[in-house]
Design an enzyme around this catalytic site. Structure first.
Site, PDB file in Angstrom:
ATOM      1  N   GLU A  32       0.673  -1.293   0.203  1.00 54.87           N
ATOM      2  CA  GLU A  32       0.147  -0.131   0.214  1.00 54.87           C
ATOM      3  C   GLU A  32       0.829   1.405   0.176  1.00 54.87           C
ATOM      4  O   GLU A  32       0.499   2.395  -0.950  1.00 54.87           O
ATOM      5  CB  GLU A  32      -0.966   0.114   1.325  1.00 54.87           C
ATOM      6  CG  GLU A  32      -2.221  -1.016   1.118  1.00 54.87           C
ATOM      7  CD  GLU A  32      -2.944  -0.789  -0.156  1.00 54.87           C
ATOM      8  OE1 GLU A  32      -2.868   0.168  -0.629  1.00 54.87           O
ATOM      9  OE2 GLU A  32      -3.785  -1.699  -0.329  1.00 54.87           O
ATOM     10  N   CYS A 195     -17.847   1.700 -20.466  1.00 51.93           N
ATOM     11  CA  CYS A 195     -19.307   1.667 -19.753  1.00 51.93           C
ATOM     12  C   CYS A 195     -19.877   0.079 -20.191  1.00 51.93           C
ATOM     13  O   CYS A 195     -20.812  -0.327 -19.499  1.00 51.93           O
ATOM     14  CB  CYS A 195     -20.135   2.777 -20.041  1.00 51.93           C
ATOM     15  SG  CYS A 195     -19.501   4.330 -19.307  1.00 51.93           S
ATOM     16  N   CYS A 198     -19.194  -2.407 -17.832  1.00 50.08           N
ATOM     17  CA  CYS A 198     -19.409  -2.220 -16.344  1.00 50.08           C
ATOM     18  C   CYS A 198     -20.532  -2.855 -15.623  1.00 50.08           C
ATOM     19  O   CYS A 198     -21.822  -2.937 -16.283  1.00 50.08           O
ATOM     20  CB  CYS A 198     -19.667  -0.685 -16.131  1.00 50.08           C
ATOM     21  SG  CYS A 198     -19.836  -0.074 -14.454  1.00 50.08           S
TER      22      CYS A 198
END
Length: 288
Positions: A32, A195, A198
DNA sequence: CTCCAGCGCA
DNA sequence: TGCGCCGGAG
């Protein structure tokens, strides 16, 4: 919204080191920190080498900071390497060499902010917290707020917004966090979102509104790199990393034509603790 | 040129 | 709250 996201994530998630079963919390913390403003592809090889050399926080704490900065190599923002070394020392000394699970304890460690603290608690320990990075902010801005891009970061608003999306179940909440991040990284990308691929396109407010142009306040554009102090710092750090002995002022000077800017960069590196020394004894990475 | 699993400081 | 901090890929 969580259910289709989790199903999509189970199917499409990338196979990344920190998603392997049994990956240690220390590895999650290191990954991280490395991933702060640095892409996955550049992190993976450095991460593997890092964890092989320093399997636990105490192993890193036992090495000088200079070794951490060298192993950081060209990941950028080397202050992160210094902070990670300091965090490892704190974990070894104050937390019995166990990466903290509590968000406030994580926030107290150097180099760990709102994002990283919750990412460790969620991805290493499976706890239920909202994890908000730039990908999450973009997905939420589009799907929930109907805006094309996220405005300036506002932790006070972003965290509750993500929280409102999380299922009650701990594991489902963790999966939702990971799924939204992955969606933002792979599908709901900044430039040309896919999209068609998606899983929540049918309930996306931005799509439903016909992809309106962004009108509200925008995130500030990052300043130029070419010619900046950041570039000069990077060049000086490359010299220091490459040498096992102190580097003299005259050896540093060729890296940049503007002596005044070079002085400024060197002074800031000394202030940050990334370099130690002076013109008389030369400059080197911190060994203590 | 922009973007990237942010943080910490003034 | 705004800004500085690295570096590489698209």
């Amino acid at each position: 919204m969580a259910t289709p996201l989790i199903a999509w994530f189970r199917q499409e998630a990338r196979d990344l080191p920190w998603r392997r079963p049994g990956f240690p919390a220390w590895g999650t913390l290191v990954s991280e920190i490395m991933l702060q403003q640095t892409q996955v592809a550049r992190v993976v090889p450095r991460l593997e080498a890092w964890l092989t050399r320093w399997p636990t926080p105490a192993d890193l704490a036992a090495s000088p900071p200079a070794d951490a900065v060298r192993a950081w190599d060209r990941l950028g923002y080397p202050r992160r390497a210094l902070a990670l070394h300091a965090a490892a020392s704190a974990i070894a000394e104050q937390h019995d060499n166990v990466v903290p699970r509590n968000v406030d304890a994580l926030l107290a460690l150097p180099g760990i902010g709102d994002y990283t603290a919750r990412a460790v608690a969620v991805f290493a320990y499976g706890d239920r917290h909202p994890v908000v990075d730039v990908n999450v902010r973009r997905v939420l801005a589009r799907a929930l707020l109907g805006q094309g891009e996220p405005g300036p970061a506002k932790a006070k608003q972003d965290l509750p917004l993500m929280e409102s999306v999380l299922p009650a179940d701990r594991d489902d909440a963790a999966a939702t966090n990971a799924a939204v991040m992955e969606l933002g990284a792979l599908v709901c990308v900044a430039r040309s979102p896919a999209c068609d691929a998606c899983p929540i396109a049918d309930r996306c407010a931005w799509r439903a509104a016909g992809y309106p142009e962004h009108d509200g306040p925008r995130a500030p554009k990052q300043s130029k790199f070419a010619g900046s102090d950041r570039q000069v710092r990077g060049l000086v750090m490359a010299e220091l990393r490459a040498s096992d002995v102190p580097v003299t002022r005259s050896e540093i000077e060729p890296v940049w034509p503007d002596a005044e800017q070079l002085d400024r960069a060197l002074a800031s590196l000394l202030r940050d603790g990334l370099a130690v020394g002076d013109d008389a004894s030369g400059y080197r990475l911190p060994d203590g």
